[in-house]
Design a protein around this motif. Structure first.
Motif, PDB file in Angstrom:
ATOM      1  N   LEU A 186       0.830  -1.201   0.000  1.00  0.00           N
ATOM      2  CA  LEU A 186       0.000   0.000   0.000  1.00  0.00           C
ATOM      3  C   LEU A 186       0.867   1.255   0.000  1.00  0.00           C
ATOM      4  N   GLN A 187       1.965   1.249   0.739  1.00  0.00           N
ATOM      5  CA  GLN A 187       2.870   2.394   0.718  1.00  0.00           C
ATOM      6  C   GLN A 187       3.465   2.596  -0.678  1.00  0.00           C
ATOM      7  N   ALA A 188       3.801   1.487  -1.338  1.00  0.00           N
ATOM      8  CA  ALA A 188       4.366   1.582  -2.690  1.00  0.00           C
ATOM      9  C   ALA A 188       3.360   2.178  -3.660  1.00  0.00           C
ATOM     10  N   GLN A 189       2.098   1.759  -3.560  1.00  0.00           N
ATOM     11  CA  GLN A 189       1.063   2.311  -4.442  1.00  0.00           C
ATOM     12  C   GLN A 189       0.939   3.820  -4.262  1.00  0.00           C
ATOM     13  N   ALA A 190       0.963   4.275  -3.013  1.00  0.00           N
ATOM     14  CA  ALA A 190       0.851   5.710  -2.745  1.00  0.00           C
ATOM     15  C   ALA A 190       2.061   6.460  -3.296  1.00  0.00           C
ATOM     16  N   ALA A 191       3.257   5.872  -3.170  1.00  0.00           N
ATOM     17  CA  ALA A 191       4.470   6.531  -3.666  1.00  0.00           C
ATOM     18  C   ALA A 191       4.485   6.634  -5.182  1.00  0.00           C
ATOM     19  N   LEU A 192       3.853   5.667  -5.863  1.00  0.00           N
ATOM     20  CA  LEU A 192       3.889   5.629  -7.327  1.00  0.00           C
ATOM     21  C   LEU A 192       2.900   6.597  -7.976  1.00  0.00           C
ATOM     22  N   LEU A 193       1.902   7.043  -7.224  1.00  0.00           N
ATOM     23  CA  LEU A 193       0.831   7.861  -7.811  1.00  0.00           C
ATOM     24  C   LEU A 193       1.323   9.109  -8.551  1.00  0.00           C
ATOM     25  N   THR A 246       8.816   7.130  -7.801  1.00  0.00           N
ATOM     26  CA  THR A 246       8.985   5.848  -8.482  1.00  0.00           C
ATOM     27  C   THR A 246      10.115   5.044  -7.852  1.00  0.00           C
ATOM     28  N   SER A 247      11.205   5.725  -7.488  1.00  0.00           N
ATOM     29  CA  SER A 247      12.332   5.043  -6.852  1.00  0.00           C
ATOM     30  C   SER A 247      11.918   4.471  -5.491  1.00  0.00           C
ATOM     31  N   LEU A 248      11.169   5.252  -4.725  1.00  0.00           N
ATOM     32  CA  LEU A 248      10.696   4.769  -3.429  1.00  0.00           C
ATOM     33  C   LEU A 248       9.754   3.587  -3.607  1.00  0.00           C
ATOM     34  N   THR A 275      11.623   0.312  -4.142  1.00  0.00           N
ATOM     35  CA  THR A 275      12.163  -0.243  -2.899  1.00  0.00           C
ATOM     36  C   THR A 275      11.070  -0.915  -2.072  1.00  0.00           C
ATOM     37  N   LEU A 276       9.909  -0.283  -1.980  1.00  0.00           N
ATOM     38  CA  LEU A 276       8.813  -0.822  -1.165  1.00  0.00           C
ATOM     39  C   LEU A 276       8.247  -2.105  -1.776  1.00  0.00           C
ATOM     40  N   TYR A 277       8.085  -2.131  -3.095  1.00  0.00           N
ATOM     41  CA  TYR A 277       7.599  -3.359  -3.747  1.00  0.00           C
ATOM     42  C   TYR A 277       8.591  -4.507  -3.531  1.00  0.00           C
ATOM     43  N   GLU A 278       9.873  -4.215  -3.665  1.00  0.00           N
ATOM     44  CA  GLU A 278      10.888  -5.258  -3.466  1.00  0.00           C
ATOM     45  C   GLU A 278      10.853  -5.783  -2.036  1.00  0.00           C
ATOM     46  N   ARG A 279      10.645  -4.893  -1.077  1.00  0.00           N
ATOM     47  CA  ARG A 279      10.557  -5.330   0.324  1.00  0.00           C
ATOM     48  C   ARG A 279       9.304  -6.171   0.549  1.00  0.00           C
ATOM     49  N   ALA A 280       8.201  -5.800  -0.123  1.00  0.00           N
ATOM     50  CA  ALA A 280       6.969  -6.589   0.012  1.00  0.00           C
ATOM     51  C   ALA A 280       7.173  -7.998  -0.547  1.00  0.00           C
ATOM     52  N   ILE A 281       7.866  -8.091  -1.683  1.00  0.00           N
ATOM     53  CA  ILE A 281       8.126  -9.398  -2.291  1.00  0.00           C
ATOM     54  C   ILE A 281       9.061 -10.225  -1.411  1.00  0.00           C
ATOM     55  N   ALA A 282      10.015  -9.551  -0.759  1.00  0.00           N
ATOM     56  CA  ALA A 282      10.912 -10.272   0.146  1.00  0.00           C
ATOM     57  C   ALA A 282      10.136 -10.874   1.316  1.00  0.00           C
ATOM     58  N   ARG A 283       9.077 -10.184   1.762  1.00  0.00           N
ATOM     59  CA  ARG A 283       8.248 -10.722   2.853  1.00  0.00           C
ATOM     60  C   ARG A 283       7.358 -11.871   2.367  1.00  0.00           C
ATOM     61  N   ASP A 284       6.912 -11.788   1.114  1.00  0.00           N
ATOM     62  CA  ASP A 284       6.071 -12.852   0.554  1.00  0.00           C
ATOM     63  C   ASP A 284       6.412 -13.021  -0.922  1.00  0.00           C
ATOM     64  N   LEU A 294       5.929  -3.803  -9.327  1.00  0.00           N
ATOM     65  CA  LEU A 294       7.347  -3.659  -9.664  1.00  0.00           C
ATOM     66  C   LEU A 294       7.539  -3.615 -11.179  1.00  0.00           C
ATOM     67  N   ALA A 295       6.716  -4.355 -11.911  1.00  0.00           N
ATOM     68  CA  ALA A 295       6.770  -4.295 -13.374  1.00  0.00           C
ATOM     69  C   ALA A 295       6.469  -2.885 -13.860  1.00  0.00           C
ATOM     70  N   LEU A 296       5.464  -2.249 -13.268  1.00  0.00           N
ATOM     71  CA  LEU A 296       5.097  -0.897 -13.664  1.00  0.00           C
ATOM     72  C   LEU A 296       6.223   0.086 -13.352  1.00  0.00           C
ATOM     73  N   VAL A 297       6.919  -0.119 -12.230  1.00  0.00           N
ATOM     74  CA  VAL A 297       8.050   0.739 -11.871  1.00  0.00           C
ATOM     75  C   VAL A 297       9.145   0.647 -12.928  1.00  0.00           C
TER      76      VAL A 297
END
Length: 534
Positions: A292-299, A306-308, A311-320, A330-333
């Motif tokens: 959710l934080q990544a979505q808000a940063a990408l808006l 976009t850079s933030l 990082t947030l999407y990658e951290r989310a993927i690392a968790r799951d 992350l593809a959109l980034v």
């Protein structure tokens, strides 16, 4: 319409309709409606008994004028009020969910009064002629019984739910991303349910079967959510639910909300479809919060955001590692980094974008937004046919996917067909009136290439108001100022562009710009050079 030019009158449900004066009369009661409302009614007369889509009515009555769904909705409301018609038990206009409207009342025209004749022999002659003509008509055109209209159930009829903005009751603005993300997640989850069409609310959206309202109170350890389900026609509160759970049960609460709604609406849904994994999400609350934080940063679609987001999407993927929608984000980034020339290796960024979107679909193959991402990536690679194929898959999974329609419109401009872009973009705007700047930028761009900078600037200014940092919007505003013969205004736009990106160059921009039409590239290059862009 509403002039003496038309003398037609109609009898409908005990009322006399006079289009020339925009009047609907019953006995001594006469109601005058607006000209556009009367045009809608007469259009329905011409299609009596048939289902007419909202898009068909919009195109017939408003044409190229971009208006929201509320214009047609208000017209229908006024027509129904004039007839005393009830939307729930209609006698005149029936709403066909997810399809449009059908005029179900019988429409006839009143017989003109017969003038009295003082000569009996004239009447004898008239009667003899009519008898003769009648016998000929019977011989040539034998009477047949009119076929009874067949009513067909629409297999794609859907329940339309509008989700109003969730309210953050905590008073802590740092939690706004969480509340907005929960609202978007509920919309996505409901839209994935068969026979349900869900979208976020907007002042221009009035037509819905139901409306969902919610308030959220997040604390350190718990989250309290209240939801209300209202009738979309009259605002009657149909159900109220309270969800008070530990914050670690956040995703369980999201599923609970959808479950209670489907129960309230008596929808037969397999509960497996409501699980987080089935919708491409995650069972990890920490991963979901990062998402959710990544979505808000990408808006804003700027470089730092976009850079933030990456990082947030990658951290989310690392968790799951099986969080499908995080791979899609992350593809959109990566695609955005390629498009804006922010990546160290543009080709690598584009290949990563396609790989991430493919990974998302391999985990969960029924995610329409992932097909949109693939369509976007193919567009940037100038593979326009492949892009359109992916976007049509997105629309097959979610016919109300406005972003897919908008990108299809953008592709038509890239292919040198800006005239075909406009209907698609208008349709996307009607589907999602609350969309961000991008729809307006795409519409302004199409009008620019059609040589209509008046309409282009209206839409480009709206895009700039919604996102002042978007460079493509500024580029087309500068080009239009050149067309208007306003070099100072064009130069000011160039200063804004270089102020945001000091290293910006037209050559670098066009290198990654997927415009396929040489004539349009020449047109844009000429105008931007005249504006002073290096």
């Amino acid at each position: 319409m509403c002039s003496a030019a038309s003398s037609d009158r109609y009898l409908v449900h005990g009322h006399t309709v006079t289009p020339a004066t925009c009047e609907i009369a019953s006995g001594d009661t006469v109601t005058r409606i607006e000209p556009k409302s009367m045009e809608v009614l007469v259009y329905l007369f011409a299609h009596q008994g048939s289902v007419v889509s909202r898009e068909q009515i919009h195109d017939a009555i408003w044409g190229d004028v971009v208006v929201g769904d509320d214009s047609l909705t208000n017209a229908i409301i006024k027509i129904r009020k004039a007839f005393g018609d009830n939307a729930r038990n209609p006698n005149v206009i029936e709403t066909i969910p997810k399809r449009g409207y059908r005029l179900i009342a019988e429409v006839t025209t009143p017989k003109p009064p017969v003038a009295k004749q003082s000569f009996g022999w004239v009447w004898v002659s008239v009667v003899l002629v009519l008898l003769l003509l009648g016998s000929v008509a019977i011989t040539l055109f034998p009477r047949t019984e009119a076929a009874a209209p067949q009513i067909k159930l629409q297999s794609d009829a859907q329940t339309r739910i509008v989700v109003s903005p969730f309210v953050n009751l905590s008073g802590d603005a740092s939690q706004d991303y969480l509340v907005l993300g929960m609202e978007q997640t509920v919309v996505t989850g409901l839209a994935a349910i068969p026979h349900v069409s869900a979208m976020q609310s907007h002042p221009r959206i009035n037509q819905a079967d139901y409306r969902l309202e919610g308030s959220v109170w997040p604390t350190e350890n718990r989250i309290l959510i209240h939801t209300r389900l209202l009738d979309g026609e009259d605002g009657t509160v149909l159900a109220i639910h309270r969800h008070d759970r530990a914050y670690s049960d956040l995703l369980t609460v999201m599923t609970e909300i959808e479950t209670t709604i489907t129960s309230d609406l008596s929808l037969e849904i397999e509960q497996a479809n409501l699980s987080a994994q089935a919708r491409g999400y995650t069972d990890s609350v920490e991963a979901f919060d990062l998402f959710l934080q990544a979505q808000a940063a990408l808006l804003p679609r700027d470089r730092s955001g976009t850079s933030l987001a990456r990082t947030l999407y990658e951290r989310a993927i690392a968790r799951d590692p099986r969080f499908a929608r995080a791979y899609g984000g992350l593809a959109l980034v990566h695609a955005a980094e390629y498009r804006n020339d922010w990546a160290e290796d543009n080709n690598l960024a584009l290949n990563r974008a396609l790989s991430m979107a493919g990974t998302a679909l391999s985990i969960q193959p029924n995610l329409p937004e992932q097909y949109w991402v693939i369509g976007y990536v193919h567009t940037q690679r100038r593979q326009l046919e492949d892009a359109e194929t992916a976007l049509h898959k997105a629309l097959a999974l979610d016919p109300s996917h406005a972003d897919a329609l908008a990108l299809l419109g953008g592709i038509r401009t890239y292919a040198g067909q800006p005239g075909k872009s406009i209907p698609l973009l208008r349709k996307a705007m009607r589907r999602n009136p609350g969309a961000g700047y991008l729809y307006f930028m795409l519409l302004g761009r199409a009008y620019y290439y059609l040589g209509d900078c008046g309409q282009a600037q209206i839409n480009l200014h709206e895009a700039a108001r919604r996102n002042p940092s978007n460079l493509e919007t500024r580029l087309y505003m500068a080009a239009c100022q050149v067309q208007f013969g306003e070099p100072d205004e064009a130069a000011w736009e160039v200063e804004e562009i270089l102020g945001q990106e000091p290293e910006f160059s037209l050559t670098g921009f066009l290198r990654t710009y997927p415009m396929e039409d040489d004539g349009q590239i020449t047109m844009l290059t000429r105008d931007l050079k005249l504006a002073g862009l290096p």
